[in-house]
Design a protein around this motif. Sequence first.
Motif, PDB file in Angstrom:
ATOM      1  N   PHE A 190      46.204  41.852  46.928  1.00  0.00           N
ATOM      2  CA  PHE A 190      45.090  42.790  46.839  1.00  0.00           C
ATOM      3  C   PHE A 190      44.164  42.505  45.666  1.00  0.00           C
ATOM      4  O   PHE A 190      43.056  42.980  45.605  1.00  0.00           O
ATOM      5  N   GLU A 191      44.682  41.696  44.696  1.00  0.00           N
ATOM      6  CA  GLU A 191      43.968  41.578  43.428  1.00  0.00           C
ATOM      7  C   GLU A 191      42.933  40.465  43.414  1.00  0.00           C
ATOM      8  O   GLU A 191      42.293  40.224  42.411  1.00  0.00           O
ATOM      9  N   GLY A 192      42.751  39.759  44.513  1.00  0.00           N
ATOM     10  CA  GLY A 192      41.808  38.642  44.525  1.00  0.00           C
ATOM     11  C   GLY A 192      42.483  37.407  43.959  1.00  0.00           C
ATOM     12  O   GLY A 192      43.672  37.187  44.171  1.00  0.00           O
ATOM     13  N   SER A 197      33.062  51.391  43.411  1.00  0.00           N
ATOM     14  CA  SER A 197      34.026  50.628  42.612  1.00  0.00           C
ATOM     15  C   SER A 197      34.005  49.173  43.034  1.00  0.00           C
ATOM     16  O   SER A 197      33.308  48.797  43.975  1.00  0.00           O
ATOM     17  N   VAL A 198      34.831  48.381  42.346  1.00  0.00           N
ATOM     18  CA  VAL A 198      35.083  47.023  42.825  1.00  0.00           C
ATOM     19  C   VAL A 198      36.015  47.147  44.035  1.00  0.00           C
ATOM     20  O   VAL A 198      36.761  48.122  44.155  1.00  0.00           O
ATOM     21  N   PRO A 199      35.994  46.155  44.944  1.00  0.00           N
ATOM     22  CA  PRO A 199      36.818  46.271  46.158  1.00  0.00           C
ATOM     23  C   PRO A 199      38.328  46.223  45.893  1.00  0.00           C
ATOM     24  O   PRO A 199      39.097  46.755  46.683  1.00  0.00           O
ATOM     25  N   SER A 200      38.763  45.588  44.772  1.00  0.00           N
ATOM     26  CA  SER A 200      40.208  45.376  44.618  1.00  0.00           C
ATOM     27  C   SER A 200      40.990  46.692  44.637  1.00  0.00           C
ATOM     28  O   SER A 200      42.084  46.750  45.194  1.00  0.00           O
ATOM     29  N   ILE A 201      40.419  47.739  44.069  1.00  0.00           N
ATOM     30  CA  ILE A 201      41.159  49.011  44.060  1.00  0.00           C
ATOM     31  C   ILE A 201      41.207  49.609  45.483  1.00  0.00           C
ATOM     32  O   ILE A 201      42.204  50.219  45.888  1.00  0.00           O
ATOM     33  N   VAL A 214      28.945  32.642  50.002  1.00  0.00           N
ATOM     34  CA  VAL A 214      29.846  31.584  50.457  1.00  0.00           C
ATOM     35  C   VAL A 214      30.921  31.261  49.422  1.00  0.00           C
ATOM     36  O   VAL A 214      32.079  31.017  49.744  1.00  0.00           O
ATOM     37  N   GLY A 215      30.557  31.264  48.133  1.00  0.00           N
ATOM     38  CA  GLY A 215      31.529  30.935  47.086  1.00  0.00           C
ATOM     39  C   GLY A 215      30.820  30.675  45.779  1.00  0.00           C
ATOM     40  O   GLY A 215      29.645  31.019  45.615  1.00  0.00           O
ATOM     41  N   ARG A 216      31.532  30.053  44.840  1.00  0.00           N
ATOM     42  CA  ARG A 216      30.961  29.757  43.535  1.00  0.00           C
ATOM     43  C   ARG A 216      30.702  28.263  43.404  1.00  0.00           C
ATOM     44  O   ARG A 216      31.427  27.439  43.971  1.00  0.00           O
ATOM     45  N   SER A 217      29.696  27.928  42.599  1.00  0.00           N
ATOM     46  CA  SER A 217      29.423  26.508  42.367  1.00  0.00           C
ATOM     47  C   SER A 217      30.031  26.057  41.035  1.00  0.00           C
ATOM     48  O   SER A 217      29.873  24.932  40.640  1.00  0.00           O
ATOM     49  N   ASP A 218      30.707  26.981  40.324  1.00  0.00           N
ATOM     50  CA  ASP A 218      31.278  26.607  39.028  1.00  0.00           C
ATOM     51  C   ASP A 218      32.683  27.184  38.886  1.00  0.00           C
ATOM     52  O   ASP A 218      33.326  27.501  39.879  1.00  0.00           O
ATOM     53  N   CYS A 219      33.167  27.313  37.655  1.00  0.00           N
ATOM     54  CA  CYS A 219      34.549  27.756  37.417  1.00  0.00           C
ATOM     55  C   CYS A 219      34.639  29.248  37.132  1.00  0.00           C
ATOM     56  O   CYS A 219      35.599  29.694  36.514  1.00  0.00           O
ATOM     57  N   GLN A 220      33.634  30.017  37.530  1.00  0.00           N
ATOM     58  CA  GLN A 220      33.749  31.458  37.328  1.00  0.00           C
ATOM     59  C   GLN A 220      34.551  32.048  38.479  1.00  0.00           C
ATOM     60  O   GLN A 220      34.382  31.634  39.626  1.00  0.00           O
ATOM     61  N   ILE A 221      35.434  32.977  38.163  1.00  0.00           N
ATOM     62  CA  ILE A 221      36.196  33.623  39.232  1.00  0.00           C
ATOM     63  C   ILE A 221      36.094  35.140  39.093  1.00  0.00           C
ATOM     64  O   ILE A 221      35.620  35.654  38.078  1.00  0.00           O
ATOM     65  N   LYS A 222      36.538  35.821  40.137  1.00  0.00           N
ATOM     66  CA  LYS A 222      36.642  37.275  40.083  1.00  0.00           C
ATOM     67  C   LYS A 222      38.100  37.626  40.289  1.00  0.00           C
ATOM     68  O   LYS A 222      38.733  37.153  41.234  1.00  0.00           O
ATOM     69  N   SER A 223      38.646  38.373  39.357  1.00  0.00           N
ATOM     70  CA  SER A 223      40.010  38.850  39.538  1.00  0.00           C
ATOM     71  C   SER A 223      40.005  40.348  39.294  1.00  0.00           C
ATOM     72  O   SER A 223      39.578  40.789  38.212  1.00  0.00           O
ATOM     73  N   ARG A 224      40.409  41.106  40.260  1.00  0.00           N
ATOM     74  CA  ARG A 224      40.351  42.563  40.227  1.00  0.00           C
ATOM     75  C   ARG A 224      38.966  43.056  39.811  1.00  0.00           C
ATOM     76  O   ARG A 224      38.825  43.997  39.042  1.00  0.00           O
ATOM     77  N   GLY A 225      37.953  42.328  40.261  1.00  0.00           N
ATOM     78  CA  GLY A 225      36.576  42.726  39.976  1.00  0.00           C
ATOM     79  C   GLY A 225      36.051  42.183  38.659  1.00  0.00           C
ATOM     80  O   GLY A 225      34.855  42.182  38.416  1.00  0.00           O
TER      81      GLY A 225
END
Lengths: 103, 535
Positions: B465-467, B263-267, B423-434
Amino acid sequence: MKPLPRDGEIDASIAAAPPLCDRIAALFSEKLHLEVPSPETDLMESGVLDSLTLVELLFYIEQDLGFKISLEVVDLDHFRSIERIAHFLMSRNGFHRNGDKTT
Amino acid sequence: MTRLLHNWLTLNAERAPESIAVVMESQAITYGELERLSNRLARGLKDADCRRGDRVCLLSPKSIDAIVAILGIIKADCTFVPLDPQSPAARHRKIIESCECRCILAAGNTAPLLDEIFAAGAFDFPFSVGSLGDARIEGPHCRAGFSSSDFSTYSAAPLEYRNDSADPAHILFTSGSTGVPKGVVITHANVIPFVEWGKTYFHMLPGGRNSCHSPLHFDLSTFDIYGTLAAGAELHLVPAEANLLPHKLADFIRRSELTQWFSVPSILNYMAKFDAVKDNDFPHLRELLWCGEVFPTPALIYWMRRLPHVRFTNLYGPTEATIASSYYTLPTCPADERSSIPIGTPCPGESLMVLDKNLEPVPAGEIGDLYIGGAGLSPGYWRDEEKTLEVFVRKHCSGDGSERIYKTGDLASVGEDGLVYYVGRSDCQIKSRGYRIELGEIESALHSLEGLQECAVVAVTLGGFEGARICCAYVPLSGHSTGPLTLRKELSRLLPSYMLPTHWLEFDSLPKNANGKIDRPKLVEDFKNHEAPAA
């Protein structure tokens, strides 16, 4: 979002508790920014309630309404609609106040 | 080696037709039944004028019928396009228009959504609508022309396939920064090497019980489904409602006696936060895999301490490179909560490169752009050559050759240990709850609403927990009164619920930096300073 069928047990205890329903509806609109059309609206079917919303809702129920609910004792059926949440809170409250179940 | 994804099903249906293939709550289907039903559906789709390469959309929550449908679609030499039933009609229209589908297969309970999709107007290409199972879909704007149960008398024998491994198996639409979802085309050949490797590496065997936690429009489910079918194991569909209650989800893992969880880690983080896992819990579990975002180390330690009998593996890879491109199995439980978990080493057939602007490797320890090459690389975005050429580039290799590589947009470094670290993102993409979310898509939807003078969307990490949390700063147009309740409601007609901002702040005007651009770091600080509820 379609209304849930009402059951007799819920009707009976909720008839006396519109203020609680109103206060829960206010948490949804003012704190979670979610519009719920009516106290009977099914919160699950429309995906309104996700894990984040549920946890925040429990936080506000404790902070603003004074009911401490552990996620462990929550059954999703208790959180299917605002009406059912009100019913659940009242039954929990009765349990704590009288030391005995009221439902 | 397998040529097409459904070959694994056919092989295991011949080997052990009575073995359980898919389980959903109290229902189950055997390999033999899954093979026969998907063969019939493939013939039915062909009768409904679906030809090789045609896109067939599936609008259905996870169910046994949905798994049959996916296999039926690819057996008809068509391309499977999942539609997320939680998304609003307007977003579905964009995807349907973009992929010009020949057919939509829909579950009965999606009928109101389907009707809303069609209420907004006809599409300018011909296609049919079919319902899954016995459901009849009959709305004022949309009615199903056939149902999959109409094909019960069709031959269940294997079909002749015209597709080759280089043909698309599915198109997964992900968030696009300009407001239009982009379709990542994935071929059979993109998926097969990872599944073959994963089956061996994770010791997936007949009788094994694997989770199917991710929704079907999420590429983790590709490994759940085909990994399980390749192994001849059981696929246990996790009911969506179990995700809301960590203790119920733990109960599900216990009762289903799962041997593998993915799964994604958030769960997993959610379950850790609410202490849903007991010491030595889930005695049948052998492998626990996560992918899609960073698993916070304290939560990972929580899991590893409780489940010493389980092997923990971090998988990394964007949809464009199919399921995952690198892996790292924890040798021991991390001692330090602050230590970062590497994304590890490339899976066989894949390559990971940390490069500078000239596509030259950066020295160990330095941060660079993360590129991926290898078998999993998608041919590109559906009918979007410009976007494809932007991120799928060629790198010269030693000698005359060149290699096609994908710019992930992730920043990474290679450690002294030779492992790759995210390390991170170089743009405006994010991860929220996977979920992978382009903040630009949310802003673009906000700009289409009336009553706003300015708005900006930023991601704020508050340690929940949700990122990342999606936060919206807005300035109402003078004379207009609008607020979070109205904005959220209007936005929910355009975006799926996981993309809706959860935190809102009204401004008289948005803070600007020296260049006159919106000062996003300042907004992030403003949201952090604003009283946030503890989750």
